[in-house]
Design a protein around this motif. Structure first.
Motif, PDB file in Angstrom:
ATOM      1  N   VAL A  36       0.863  -1.181   0.000  1.00  0.00           N
ATOM      2  CA  VAL A  36       0.000   0.000   0.000  1.00  0.00           C
ATOM      3  C   VAL A  36       0.897   1.228   0.000  1.00  0.00           C
ATOM      4  O   VAL A  36       1.683   1.433   0.933  1.00  0.00           O
ATOM      5  CB  VAL A  36      -0.917   0.040   1.242  1.00  0.00           C
ATOM      6  N   THR A  37       0.801   2.040  -1.050  1.00  0.00           N
ATOM      7  CA  THR A  37       1.560   3.287  -1.094  1.00  0.00           C
ATOM      8  C   THR A  37       0.602   4.432  -0.826  1.00  0.00           C
ATOM      9  O   THR A  37      -0.536   4.408  -1.290  1.00  0.00           O
ATOM     10  CB  THR A  37       2.213   3.488  -2.471  1.00  0.00           C
ATOM     11  N   GLY A  38       1.040   5.411  -0.076  1.00  0.00           N
ATOM     12  CA  GLY A  38       0.184   6.553   0.200  1.00  0.00           C
ATOM     13  C   GLY A  38       0.776   7.425   1.275  1.00  0.00           C
ATOM     14  O   GLY A  38       1.940   7.252   1.658  1.00  0.00           O
ATOM     15  N   LYS A  59       3.470  -1.383   4.085  1.00  0.00           N
ATOM     16  CA  LYS A  59       3.010   0.007   4.071  1.00  0.00           C
ATOM     17  C   LYS A  59       4.184   0.891   3.641  1.00  0.00           C
ATOM     18  O   LYS A  59       5.251   0.828   4.234  1.00  0.00           O
ATOM     19  CB  LYS A  59       2.548   0.357   5.486  1.00  0.00           C
ATOM     20  N   VAL A  60       3.963   1.676   2.590  1.00  0.00           N
ATOM     21  CA  VAL A  60       4.999   2.617   2.150  1.00  0.00           C
ATOM     22  C   VAL A  60       4.406   4.011   2.242  1.00  0.00           C
ATOM     23  O   VAL A  60       3.629   4.432   1.389  1.00  0.00           O
ATOM     24  CB  VAL A  60       5.484   2.314   0.711  1.00  0.00           C
ATOM     25  N   ASP A  72       6.947   7.286  -9.040  1.00  0.00           N
ATOM     26  CA  ASP A  72       7.273   6.999  -7.635  1.00  0.00           C
ATOM     27  C   ASP A  72       6.780   5.610  -7.224  1.00  0.00           C
ATOM     28  O   ASP A  72       7.483   4.883  -6.517  1.00  0.00           O
ATOM     29  CB  ASP A  72       6.648   8.061  -6.719  1.00  0.00           C
ATOM     30  N   VAL A  73       5.566   5.270  -7.630  1.00  0.00           N
ATOM     31  CA  VAL A  73       5.018   3.970  -7.228  1.00  0.00           C
ATOM     32  C   VAL A  73       5.812   2.840  -7.896  1.00  0.00           C
ATOM     33  O   VAL A  73       6.110   1.820  -7.279  1.00  0.00           O
ATOM     34  CB  VAL A  73       3.511   3.878  -7.553  1.00  0.00           C
ATOM     35  N   ASP A 167      10.558   2.020   3.980  1.00  0.00           N
ATOM     36  CA  ASP A 167      10.855   3.438   3.734  1.00  0.00           C
ATOM     37  C   ASP A 167      10.539   3.784   2.280  1.00  0.00           C
ATOM     38  O   ASP A 167      10.869   3.023   1.372  1.00  0.00           O
ATOM     39  CB  ASP A 167      12.329   3.738   4.019  1.00  0.00           C
ATOM     40  N   ALA A 168       9.913   4.916   2.075  1.00  0.00           N
ATOM     41  CA  ALA A 168       9.597   5.344   0.715  1.00  0.00           C
ATOM     42  C   ALA A 168      10.890   5.705  -0.008  1.00  0.00           C
ATOM     43  O   ALA A 168      11.764   6.335   0.581  1.00  0.00           O
ATOM     44  CB  ALA A 168       8.665   6.547   0.763  1.00  0.00           C
TER      45      ALA A 168
END
Lengths: 308, 249
Positions: A36-38, A59-60, A72-73, A167-168
């Motif tokens: 899940v990116t957000g 979770k990112v 980015d994704v 980490d993003a």
């Protein structure tokens, strides 16, 4: 090895299509992870963790994902993709932008819009606007694919996956988000509505006046043909068909729609199709479970009254 | 500013595909072919950029055999300045196409690359995004408006539930959606003129080492047919049927 699903959400909730992607992923009988990116997505990660058969939610969380860009994704997917056997997502505008980009970096041939997974690496997908079904086999060690959400059941709750954080990656510098215009509507979302009522160009300026009351009573999403959208009678994002949104509701009502192949390709998995058209020879009647040959300007008010 | 447009030679959009008797593929032998409609929109956008004085040169690129020259001539007749045919008899898939296009982009160094959002034969919708990834540049998929602003391009994109606007640094890759523009009708003199415009031919094998298909097409088949339904006499009867199907309350 596991299967990785790219989740899609609206900032508040997961899209239903992510749950359909989970069902597709069960074909491999491998642990299922959802990424899940957000930005500020704890609740969405929880929602993903509660889906049946999901083993892990990654979770990112990053500021750049407040309005996610494909660049980015895709960087997230390429960072962790090599650890997986399969990467999949629903065939939506979001994933269609992200997954091919990630697949190229991972040097994988991607398979788009899969409607059936018949073996670990054999897929059925529509080609030629749904006029032909192709069975393709992939020999890549990593499989990357998008699945047509309406071809798979919605995965229910019942899981309690672990939630991990990643980490993003550094935000990309090639693209930036500027603005969006979402068509706000209190009607259900077209792609996941139980009932869809669509109109053709012949409704003209009276598109909303005639369809809205019926849609309201049936709690239906509104759809339109390409010709109707091109003529400016309905907004782009409600175009139903191969080049628009593909729907598979319990009930699809086609009003004043002749039944062009590209439209049929987007509706033919609906459970019950109703066609209302003044032309008894309209191709739509060949696909409809119930046909009514009538002038739509008479039939729609009658239908509206009959639903009281 | 140089613009590169990628165009695919596909079965004409008006023609229903016919499956080969052995079910191995769609039979395109002797059938009318033409430019992929989404790629035609891409060419149109490039030509409009040139007409507005933004683009200075348009290069159209296609991959395939000799017959793909027809589609390149179509692009030239619309207003592309010159064309490049990457010649190969190998069946192309998006990743291989992206690799070959990257090689041409490396040679030509365009500021903007425009492609259709998908080809109407394989309906994959991957090539633009893959090319952007291989080039390491930004991508604007499903474009409905394109505006060049200095060293950037603003792209309005059609997304689920509305539209979105992004800005990309040049060079960038854009994929054209249906409503980006309406391609012009080609007039006969332009078609004649296009015959004088150059089409360079490059061998695919000279451009990239690995562009062969990775996916095996096992078979093709007709989609299942929905069974024909019934015609009802009036609205009341229709509502009754739907209630008995339990699809309406």
């Amino acid at each position: 090895m596991s299967v990785l699903i790219l989740a899609e959400h609206d900032g508040k909730h997961l899209k239903q299509s992510t749950r359909q992607a989970v069902t597709a992923a069960t074909a491999w009988q491998l642990p299922i992870h959802i990424v899940v990116t957000g930005n500020a997505i704890d609740a969405i990660a929880q929602e993903a963790a509660s889906i049946s058969n999901v083993a892990r939610v990654i979770k990112v969380d990053g500021a750049q994902f407040a309005h996610p860009l494909a660049e980015d994704v895709a960087n997230v997917i390429t960072a962790i993709g090599k650890e997986y056997k399969v990467i999949l997502a629903a065939h939506t505008a979001f994933s269609k932008s992200v997954l091919p980009r990630a697949a190229a970096v991972l040097d994988v041939a991607m398979i788009s819009d899969v409607i059936s997974i018949t073996a670990p690496a054999t897929y059925v997908r529509p080609i030629y606007a749904g006029n032909v079904f192709a069975t393709v086999e992939s020999a890549d060690a990593l499989q990357v694919l998008t699945v047509r959400a309406t071809s798979f059941d919605v995965a229910a709750n019942g899981g309690s996956a672990e939630i991990t954080s990643l980490d993003a990656p550094v935000a990309n510098t090639q693209s930036r988000w500027v603005s969006e215009e979402k068509n706000v509507s209190d009607r259900p979302e077209l792609a996941s509505a139980h009932v869809v009522i669509s109109g053709g160009r012949s409704l003209g300026e009276r598109f909303n006046e005639l369809l809205d009351p019926v849609a309201l009573k049936l709690n239906a999403a509104l759809g339109a043909t390409r010709a109707c959208v091109d003529a400016g009678f309905a907004p782009n994002d409600i175009q139903v068909g191969q080049t628009g949104t593909i729907v598979a509701p319990e009930l699809y009502i086609a009003v004043g729609i002749s039944g062009a192949m590209q439209h049929i390709a987007g509706i033919k998995d609906s459970k019950v199709i109703v066609a209302i058209n003044h032309d008894p020879d309209a191709p739509i009647f060949r696909y409809a479970d119930y046909g009514l040959v009538a002038d739509l300007f008479d039939a729609l008010p009658q239908l509206n009254a009959a639903l009281n | 500013m140089k613009v590169l447009v990628a165009v695919k030679h596909v079965l004409d959009y008006n023609i229903a595909p016919r499956i080969k008797q052995d079910g191995s593929d769609v039979d395109i032998a002797g059938v009318k072919m033409g430019i992929n409609p989404f790629d035609e929109i891409a060419v149109e956008e490039a030509v409009r950029l040139k007409e507005r004085g933004v683009a200075t040169e348009i290069v159209a690129v296609s991959i395939g055999g000799e017959s793909s020259k027809d589609t390149l001539r179509h692009a030239l007749a619309m207003g592309a300045d010159r064309a490049v045919l990457i010649q190969t008899d190998v069946v192309m898939q998006p990743l291989g196409v992206a690799k070959l296009l990257k090689a041409v982009v490396d040679k030509e160094a365009p500021s903007l690359i425009i492609l259709g959002k998908q080809a109407i034969d394989d309906d994959a919708g991957q090539t633009g995004q893959m090319l952007a990834a291989l080039l390491g540049v930004g991508q604007g998929t499903f474009a409905s408006a394109v505006t060049i602003k200095d060293a950037e391009v603003e792209v309005a994109r059609e997304v689920d539930g509305g539209s979105e606007t992004v800005v990309l640094k040049l060079p960038a890759v854009i994929t054209a959606d249906l409503r980006l523009n309406e391609p012009r009708f080609i007039k006969l003199p332009n078609l004649m003129m296009a015959k004088k415009k150059p089409i360079d031919t490059l061998a695919a094998t000279d451009l990239a080492a690995d562009f062969s298909p990775r996916l095996k097409l096992a078979k093709v088949a007709e989609p299942p047919v929905r069974k024909a339904g019934v015609i009802v006499g009036n609205v009341a009867e229709l509502v009754e049927k739907l209630r008995s199907e339990k699809v309406i309350a």
